[in-house]
Scaffold this active site. Sequence first.
Site, PDB file in Angstrom:
ATOM      1  N   GLU A  70      22.534  94.792  34.446  1.00 14.61           N
ATOM      2  CA  GLU A  70      23.572  93.395  34.077  1.00 14.61           C
ATOM      3  C   GLU A  70      22.091  92.231  33.795  1.00 14.61           C
ATOM      4  O   GLU A  70      22.962  91.663  33.114  1.00 14.61           O
ATOM      5  CB  GLU A  70      23.743  93.158  36.051  1.00 14.61           C
ATOM      6  N   LYS A 130      25.982 100.025  48.767  1.00  9.11           N
ATOM      7  CA  LYS A 130      25.478  99.223  47.821  1.00  9.11           C
ATOM      8  C   LYS A 130      24.685 100.315  46.945  1.00  9.11           C
ATOM      9  O   LYS A 130      22.772 100.410  47.275  1.00  9.11           O
ATOM     10  CB  LYS A 130      25.883  98.437  47.852  1.00  9.11           C
ATOM     11  N   HIS A 155      40.414  99.930  23.728  1.00  4.86           N
ATOM     12  CA  HIS A 155      40.884  98.914  24.288  1.00  4.86           C
ATOM     13  C   HIS A 155      39.949  99.526  25.639  1.00  4.86           C
ATOM     14  O   HIS A 155      41.318  98.928  26.789  1.00  4.86           O
ATOM     15  CB  HIS A 155      42.532  99.360  23.649  1.00  4.86           C
ATOM     16  N   SER A 200      22.400  96.394  47.904  1.00  3.35           N
ATOM     17  CA  SER A 200      23.049  95.066  48.547  1.00  3.35           C
ATOM     18  C   SER A 200      22.503  94.410  50.159  1.00  3.35           C
ATOM     19  O   SER A 200      21.345  95.694  50.596  1.00  3.35           O
ATOM     20  CB  SER A 200      24.291  95.352  49.307  1.00  3.35           C
TER      21      SER A 200
END
Length: 463
Positions: A295, A288, A161, A282
């Site tokens: 992804e 970043k 979970h 970024s």
Amino acid sequence: MSDDKKQLWGGRFTAPPDETFAEFNDSFRFDQRLFAADVTASIAHANGLQRAGIISSEEGNSIVDGLKALLNEASENADHFATAKAEDVHSFIEAKLIEKIGDTGRKVHTGRSRNDQVATAFRLWCRDEIDAVIELIRRVERSLLDLATRHQDAVIPAYTHLQRAQPVLFAHWCLAYFEMLERDVERFGQARERTNVMPLGSGAVAGTGFPIDREAVAQELGFDGLSKNSLDGVSDRDFAVDICSAASLLMVHLSRLAEDMILYASTEFGFITLSDAVSSGSSLMPQKKNPDALELLRGKTGRVFGNALALLTMIKGLPLAYNKDMQEDKEAVFDTIDTIGISLRAAAVILNNTSLNAEAARNAAATGYLNATDLADYLVAKGMPFRIAHETVGKAVLFAIEKGCELNELELGGLSQFSELIEEDVYERLSLASSLAARSAVGGTSPERVREALAAARSKLEK
Ligand code: ARG
């Protein structure tokens, strides 16, 4: 109209195709990827015609030499034919052959149809691509094992979970993905078996009208068997679905791996670091460092599922046997093979550029009551029924939460108020090392089991 573009079926027609229809109908812009497979199958077919005495040996040799010359031209320059005009790769090859060897080339299509021809070439192409995919899966497996080996003793929390559950060896986590990929190798192997069956000789639909020895042709092409029914032979695309569904599960696995790693690479988890080589920045926020590669691994999964569904939908409800709908099979499989190919190559590179922050991972595994099950198991070992032990430890956890400490940080008096079975030896049992060592049944995370599993995985790869 250039000779390339002359239709194979012009005799019955008095008017040329409408331009938009031709654009809609033509498949050469994508099915030219079958060029080598289709030429190879045509060579075997010509040999079959010659062996059966349907064409003379001079004619057979001329056709085979012409086809081989086409193969050479294409292999010397991959873009050689890219911009040629043709309805599809089959008519293109036949036109080129006629251009090269003259009228004898007009005999190559004896005893076959584009329906059994395309199914044969497509299967040959798929068979080779499956082999390449299996190699790439092996590459990712190797990267997983290398990552596990670089961090042999490291511990991470395992989650259920997405809540910290129990400590496991980091190598155990790596090996979980190895297992998934092993099933993928197996599934692609099974897809290969069903793919490697030769439909050539099915003709357009009823079977070829010439006494060609199909076995011999199949053997020349490395097929393991023959399609046994001509209707099925020309209309079976199960193998394409097999490939796309094996690819879908493969992408499920890569996507789950990516998701785990995206979480672990976040500042909140901080378990892994991706090197600069596989990270991006970024355009606005100078601080970043983003896991774009992971992804994309997750993101590309959708199109692979989409291809599988497109194929199933395309086949569903098709009357026997060949229908032009089936021309749609190729782009779905091509895109699937391209997508899983680059995804697997990327996955291997990402894993090779991943390092574990062992201390952060260990701290997360050592805090948050991940040893609560161990305390329950300790009580069970001393004779308490598990359900009562569960209840008892639950109360102890609540107490520790109130005190703001871990179970193993409570004094013996604090712990033993929940059961007099709790004695000094409890602290040893609550340590990270005992918690791991206790999971020693096959498939568990004990260092001994994981060492064996890692060695077994290695030797499987080396075979
Ligand atoms: N290009 C077609 C395909 O990919 C093969 C040709 C069969 N065409 C036909 N009209 N029977 O399915």
